[in-house]
Motif scaffolding. Structure first.
Motif, PDB file in Angstrom:
ATOM      1  N   PHE A  89     -69.860  56.194  -5.455  1.00 55.50           N
ATOM      2  CA  PHE A  89     -70.980  55.431  -6.010  1.00 55.50           C
ATOM      3  C   PHE A  89     -70.507  54.429  -7.057  1.00 55.50           C
ATOM      4  CE2 PHE A  89     -72.428  59.870  -5.156  1.00 55.50           C
ATOM      5  CZ  PHE A  89     -72.951  59.598  -3.904  1.00 55.50           C
ATOM      6  N   LEU A  90     -69.393  53.792  -6.774  1.00 55.67           N
ATOM      7  CA  LEU A  90     -68.767  52.839  -7.695  1.00 55.67           C
ATOM      8  C   LEU A  90     -69.192  51.417  -7.363  1.00 55.67           C
ATOM      9  CD1 LEU A  90     -66.575  52.758 -10.008  1.00 55.67           C
ATOM     10  CD2 LEU A  90     -64.958  52.163  -8.200  1.00 55.67           C
ATOM     11  N   PHE A  91     -69.546  50.664  -8.405  1.00 55.13           N
ATOM     12  CA  PHE A  91     -69.828  49.243  -8.209  1.00 55.13           C
ATOM     13  C   PHE A  91     -69.084  48.433  -9.254  1.00 55.13           C
ATOM     14  CE2 PHE A  91     -73.257  50.872 -10.865  1.00 55.13           C
ATOM     15  CZ  PHE A  91     -73.525  49.880 -11.786  1.00 55.13           C
ATOM     16  N   GLU A  92     -68.971  47.143  -9.005  1.00 60.23           N
ATOM     17  CA  GLU A  92     -68.244  46.224  -9.877  1.00 60.23           C
ATOM     18  C   GLU A  92     -69.211  45.223 -10.481  1.00 60.23           C
ATOM     19  OE1 GLU A  92     -65.758  44.263  -7.029  1.00 60.23           O
ATOM     20  OE2 GLU A  92     -64.348  45.925  -6.919  1.00 60.23           O
ATOM     21  N   VAL A  93     -68.986  44.910 -11.740  1.00 56.14           N
ATOM     22  CA  VAL A  93     -69.650  43.776 -12.368  1.00 56.14           C
ATOM     23  C   VAL A  93     -68.512  42.826 -12.712  1.00 56.14           C
ATOM     24  CG1 VAL A  93     -71.010  42.974 -14.324  1.00 56.14           C
ATOM     25  CG2 VAL A  93     -71.551  45.175 -13.258  1.00 56.14           C
ATOM     26  N   ILE A  94     -68.491  41.693 -12.044  1.00 59.88           N
ATOM     27  CA  ILE A  94     -67.374  40.764 -12.163  1.00 59.88           C
ATOM     28  C   ILE A  94     -67.773  39.581 -13.037  1.00 59.88           C
ATOM     29  CG2 ILE A  94     -65.754  39.304 -10.885  1.00 59.88           C
ATOM     30  CD1 ILE A  94     -66.296  41.144  -8.450  1.00 59.88           C
ATOM     31  N   ILE A 102     -67.889  50.507 -12.616  1.00 62.65           N
ATOM     32  CA  ILE A 102     -68.949  51.368 -13.127  1.00 62.65           C
ATOM     33  C   ILE A 102     -69.380  52.324 -12.013  1.00 62.65           C
ATOM     34  CG2 ILE A 102     -71.258  51.393 -14.131  1.00 62.65           C
ATOM     35  CD1 ILE A 102     -70.688  48.489 -15.080  1.00 62.65           C
ATOM     36  N   GLU A 103     -69.488  53.603 -12.372  1.00 65.62           N
ATOM     37  CA  GLU A 103     -69.826  54.624 -11.390  1.00 65.62           C
ATOM     38  C   GLU A 103     -71.184  55.252 -11.698  1.00 65.62           C
ATOM     39  OE1 GLU A 103     -67.761  58.579  -9.414  1.00 65.62           O
ATOM     40  OE2 GLU A 103     -67.167  57.983 -11.428  1.00 65.62           O
ATOM     41  N   ALA A 104     -72.018  55.329 -10.677  1.00 68.78           N
ATOM     42  CA  ALA A 104     -73.311  56.007 -10.776  1.00 68.78           C
ATOM     43  C   ALA A 104     -73.151  57.442 -10.271  1.00 68.78           C
ATOM     44  CB  ALA A 104     -74.346  55.258  -9.941  1.00 68.78           C
ATOM     45  N   SER A 105     -74.167  58.262 -10.499  1.00 65.60           N
ATOM     46  CA  SER A 105     -74.085  59.662 -10.082  1.00 65.60           C
ATOM     47  C   SER A 105     -74.607  59.896  -8.662  1.00 65.60           C
ATOM     48  CB  SER A 105     -74.847  60.555 -11.064  1.00 65.60           C
ATOM     49  OG  SER A 105     -76.210  60.194 -11.082  1.00 65.60           O
TER      50      SER A 105
END
Length: 137
Positions: A89-94, A102-105
């Motif tokens: 559940f990892l996303f990037e803010v570039i 950033i990882e969500a649960s």
């Protein structure tokens, strides 16, 4: 894949355009705990994130002083990340300076955050090509 272009050792991007916490509090789009990778020491830490129309701020815990602030005007894209395959559940803010991992649960939480970021980005750019800002899955 992506590397940090930041030349400073601090984990703080400053956005001095909205220092008034009352204004920020009134324009909260989404907030909650997420896990963020550090900039200098690449460990993962739980942080309280607050998304407003002008910034994404993170703190050690809700109500504490900000550890960092990402100006929405500096964000190029927000999308699902493939950098760490074990983190589902990892996303990037570039931004131009750095890539924030950033990882969500959960999948729902990640989808909620990326949708909120996309919405704020789309509204910030007033009708610009939103397809380039969407989360890529």
């Amino acid at each position: 894949m992506y590397t940090s272009l930041s030349s400073h050792t601090s984990d703080v991007d400053t956005d001095n355009s909205s220092e008034n916490p009352t204004f920020e509090r009134n324009s909260v789009v989404r907030e909650g705990y997420l896990i963020k990778q550090g900039n200098t020491v690449k460990n993962w830490k739980r942080r309280w994130f607050t998304l407003t129309k002008s910034s994404l701020t993170y703190r050690e815990e809700e109500g504490s002083l900000p550890k960092g602030r990402i100006s929405i005007g500096d964000v190029v894209i927000s999308r699902k990340s493939q950098k760490f395959p074990e983190k589902k559940f990892l996303f990037e803010v570039i931004t131009k300076k750095r890539v924030y991992y950033i990882e969500a649960s959960s999948q729902d939480e990640m989808d909620g955050w990326t949708a909120a970021l996309t919405s704020v980005l789309t509204n910030t750019f007033n009708g610009s090509d939103a397809s380039s800002l969407n989360s890529n899955y």
